[in-house]
Design a protein around this motif. Sequence first.
Motif, short mmCIF file in Angstrom:
data_model
loop_
_atom_site.label_atom_id
_atom_site.label_comp_id
_atom_site.label_asym_id
_atom_site.label_seq_id
_atom_site.Cartn_x
_atom_site.Cartn_y
_atom_site.Cartn_z
N ALA A 172 0.84 -1.25 -0.16
CA ALA A 172 -0.17 -0.06 0.07
C ALA A 172 0.83 1.25 0.10
O ALA A 172 1.82 1.35 0.50
N GLU A 173 0.27 2.19 -0.43
CA GLU A 173 0.94 3.53 -0.52
C GLU A 173 0.07 4.61 -0.18
O GLU A 173 0.38 5.69 0.57
N THR A 174 -1.50 4.56 -0.47
CA THR A 174 -2.20 5.62 0.08
C THR A 174 -3.41 5.08 0.34
O THR A 174 -3.50 3.79 0.32
N ALA A 175 -4.54 5.73 0.89
CA ALA A 175 -5.70 5.21 1.22
C ALA A 175 -6.59 4.62 0.22
O ALA A 175 -6.34 4.76 -0.89
N GLY A 176 -7.35 3.69 0.58
CA GLY A 176 -8.39 3.15 -0.12
C GLY A 176 -7.75 1.74 -0.79
O GLY A 176 -6.62 1.33 -0.40
N GLY A 212 10.31 5.06 -4.10
CA GLY A 212 9.06 5.29 -3.84
C GLY A 212 8.85 5.10 -2.25
O GLY A 212 9.71 4.82 -1.89
N THR A 213 7.55 5.08 -1.92
CA THR A 213 7.20 5.15 -0.60
C THR A 213 6.02 4.20 -0.21
O THR A 213 5.21 4.19 -1.21
N LYS A 214 6.46 3.25 0.53
CA LYS A 214 5.10 2.22 1.14
C LYS A 214 4.74 2.69 2.76
O LYS A 214 5.46 2.72 3.29
N ILE A 215 3.44 2.57 2.85
CA ILE A 215 2.97 2.98 4.17
C ILE A 215 1.46 2.46 3.95
O ILE A 215 0.77 2.69 3.15
N ARG A 274 -2.93 2.54 -8.33
CA ARG A 274 -2.60 3.32 -7.11
C ARG A 274 -1.03 3.29 -6.75
O ARG A 274 -0.47 3.96 -5.78
N ILE A 275 -0.42 2.37 -7.25
CA ILE A 275 1.01 2.15 -7.18
C ILE A 275 2.04 2.87 -7.94
O ILE A 275 2.06 3.01 -9.22
N LYS A 276 2.68 3.79 -7.10
CA LYS A 276 3.69 4.76 -7.89
C LYS A 276 5.05 4.37 -7.69
O LYS A 276 5.78 4.87 -8.45
#
Lengths: 373, 413
Positions: A126-130, A148-151, A136-138
């Motif tokens: 995951a990277e963003t909400a939803g 990139g960032t994963k959270i 949605r993967i950047k």
Amino acid sequence: MNFDFSDEQKQLRDSARRFLEKQSSVAVVRRVLEGDEGYDRELWQGLAEMGFTGAAIPEEFGGAGLGYLELCVIAEELGRAVAPVPFSSTVYLAAEFLLAAGNDAQKKNYLPKIAAGEVIGTFAYAETAGEVTAERIKATVSGGKLSGTKIPVADGSIADFAVVAAQSGSGLGLYLVDLTGPGVTRTVVDTIDPSRKHARIVFDGAPVEQLGSGDAEAVIAAVYDRAAVLTAFEQVGGSDRALEMARDYALERIAFGRQIGSFQAIKHILADMYVSATLARSNCYWGAYALSTGSAELPEAAASCRVSATKAFQHCSTNNIQVHGGMGFTWQFDCHLYYKRSNLLALNLGSLSVWENRLIARMRARNSARDAA
Amino acid sequence: MNFDDTPEEAAFRQEARAWIAANAPKHLKEELELSGFGGLYLKSEDPMQAGKAWQKKKAEAGWACLHWPKEYGGRGATPIERVIWGQEEGVYAKLSGLFTIGHGMCGPTVMAWGSEEAKRERLPTLASGEEIWCQLFSEPAAGSDLAGLRTRAEKATDGSGDWIINGQKIWTSGAQHSQWGLLLTRTDPNVPKHKGLTMFFLDMRSPGVEVRPIRQMNDQRSFNEVFFENVRIPDNQRLGPVGGGWNVSLTTLMNERLSIGSGMPTGFPDLLDFAMATGDVDNPAVRAKLADWAVKASGLKFTAFRALSALSKGETPGPENSIGKLVAGAMMQDIARYAMDLQGEAGVLTNAADAEARGKFQAMALRSPATRIEGGSDEILRNIIAERVLNLPADVRVDKDVAFNAIPTSGRK
């Protein structure tokens, strides 16, 4: 028909329960909850020594080669004990991604170490909400480097390696990343259940190794179905324990001159908890059957046990607090450990509504096939 | 963990399947598939005659009351074979609805408590469907509190040893079709309520028995009131000791629990098909509702499978099986109303010619309140789970040690 675990599997459950009652006591869970260490090392080592981390890893890769029914049994006990270890990230996800998509060298490199408890792995998705979707993967891999960032990444702060979903010129792919190597910055993030730490991981030119070359989305879906069954067993274990805690308290607590468990208002709450936990357990047995036999029913069974067990654990952990009254809301009582874990597990692997949609899509496909036949 | 039959079970299944394929009334199949929710409606044949014909055919070939001993009209089959038969019989089992109470509850009670003579006389004709039985337990003032019943049985004063029955029963399914009834009475009002009961079976054609069908809220008449005015029962139709009726009734109720595996309808498969046909399933809000019911339906299915596994290992099904009706009853009601909601204003229509899905959800909505009450209300089932599965304290029973005739009969002061 023998829709039950075998006597050997029940013995395994008993030994896992005895081990966890000692090694994953409430004191151990609370130490991780309130501390910075990220997991309980001694418990993690103990799980490896018991052969649990490698239960479903084939013997040729250093595992115990027991099988998925045995892993389901272990998962239930881990859930019951709200064990503060990176078991799901490492065993249900990282190991399963390696088994599903890894080449021989990758499997030989990681799987024996997972079985031995020498490495912790995770899946960074995951990277963003939803709902997580390919769009949605950047995070991007270019020239063998990931940025990139994963959270949130479960156990991201303690894992030695991660399977990362990232874009490249040819679409979404899966990559193995050494989290102790260059280009990786990770920080612990606050979550609803601090007994299972999560992290934000920033990749800035981290070297990667490709994991499989096929359809990454299909691999993720397949691994998630497997992990959903195992997580559902954790949820069922937690549901049962929350029900027991509420029952025991209802027997102990006196109000209006009677045990509160003699009041129908309390009895009916407990009966409903039993019903939801039982329905979830039965769905989980279906999931276990499908997982262990490689049945074509697995996608539907996995979504069923995931939805059912998510609801059951939330229902039981919520009502456990209700039966305890005000004391259930204190830090001192253990109710909140289960409430927090139930909310965490409801969201790890994708939220309830995502799985509800998946379940109905799968049932719909089956009915359409039936009608076409 | 598997769903596979043992070789013996597979052979049995094969034999059952072959016999059904050769003998079932296939011309009724389609009508039976559409029939449900509170009654058997056949246009092409009289439902009673069709049901009796199928039962007789089964009995003649040894497929009736499979788990009963052969000498009483059964097959001497194992419990799991009985379940396999049920799975194979499928939709044709709807033809046997008239016999469910007799076969599932009355017969086993006679088997456990009756004299050899009574068993040989009564059970074979019950197995073959020649005679229909009903269960005369509930009364206007004794439902959930069954032991509070008031129908009196008194020794005849003529020295015959006969018993004279006066009183009233209610909610008796199928009484209007029955030749025999299992009757729980009060023989001693001077002792606490559970201790003064005695069980009998009686000929429903006896003088003084009057059956009045009850017009139900769904305009069907499957339940009845049964009145007894000086009805005479010979003492050899007593089951168990005088004053031991409560224990005998527990046999009846425990056998109800053994009737597992057939599965209560939940309405979910109907709703999924309906939502797919209308396209409502494309709406994520609808899918969320469907998913909730889907996992309850599959949870019930696999809970039954677990109970069957225990049964095939020789374990006895326990009070945990109360969850089937508790979940299915409320679910059917919720699903019916949701399907009607999806139909919009057309949801009010009930006639098969006008209504969506031939009006099945409307029929379900009108039948489902009874499901949540009959055979143990939702609340009683929750008490059973709480007390007998979770071992919570029994309810405080203020009338437990009081003579029955000293218990208050009205809340009005």
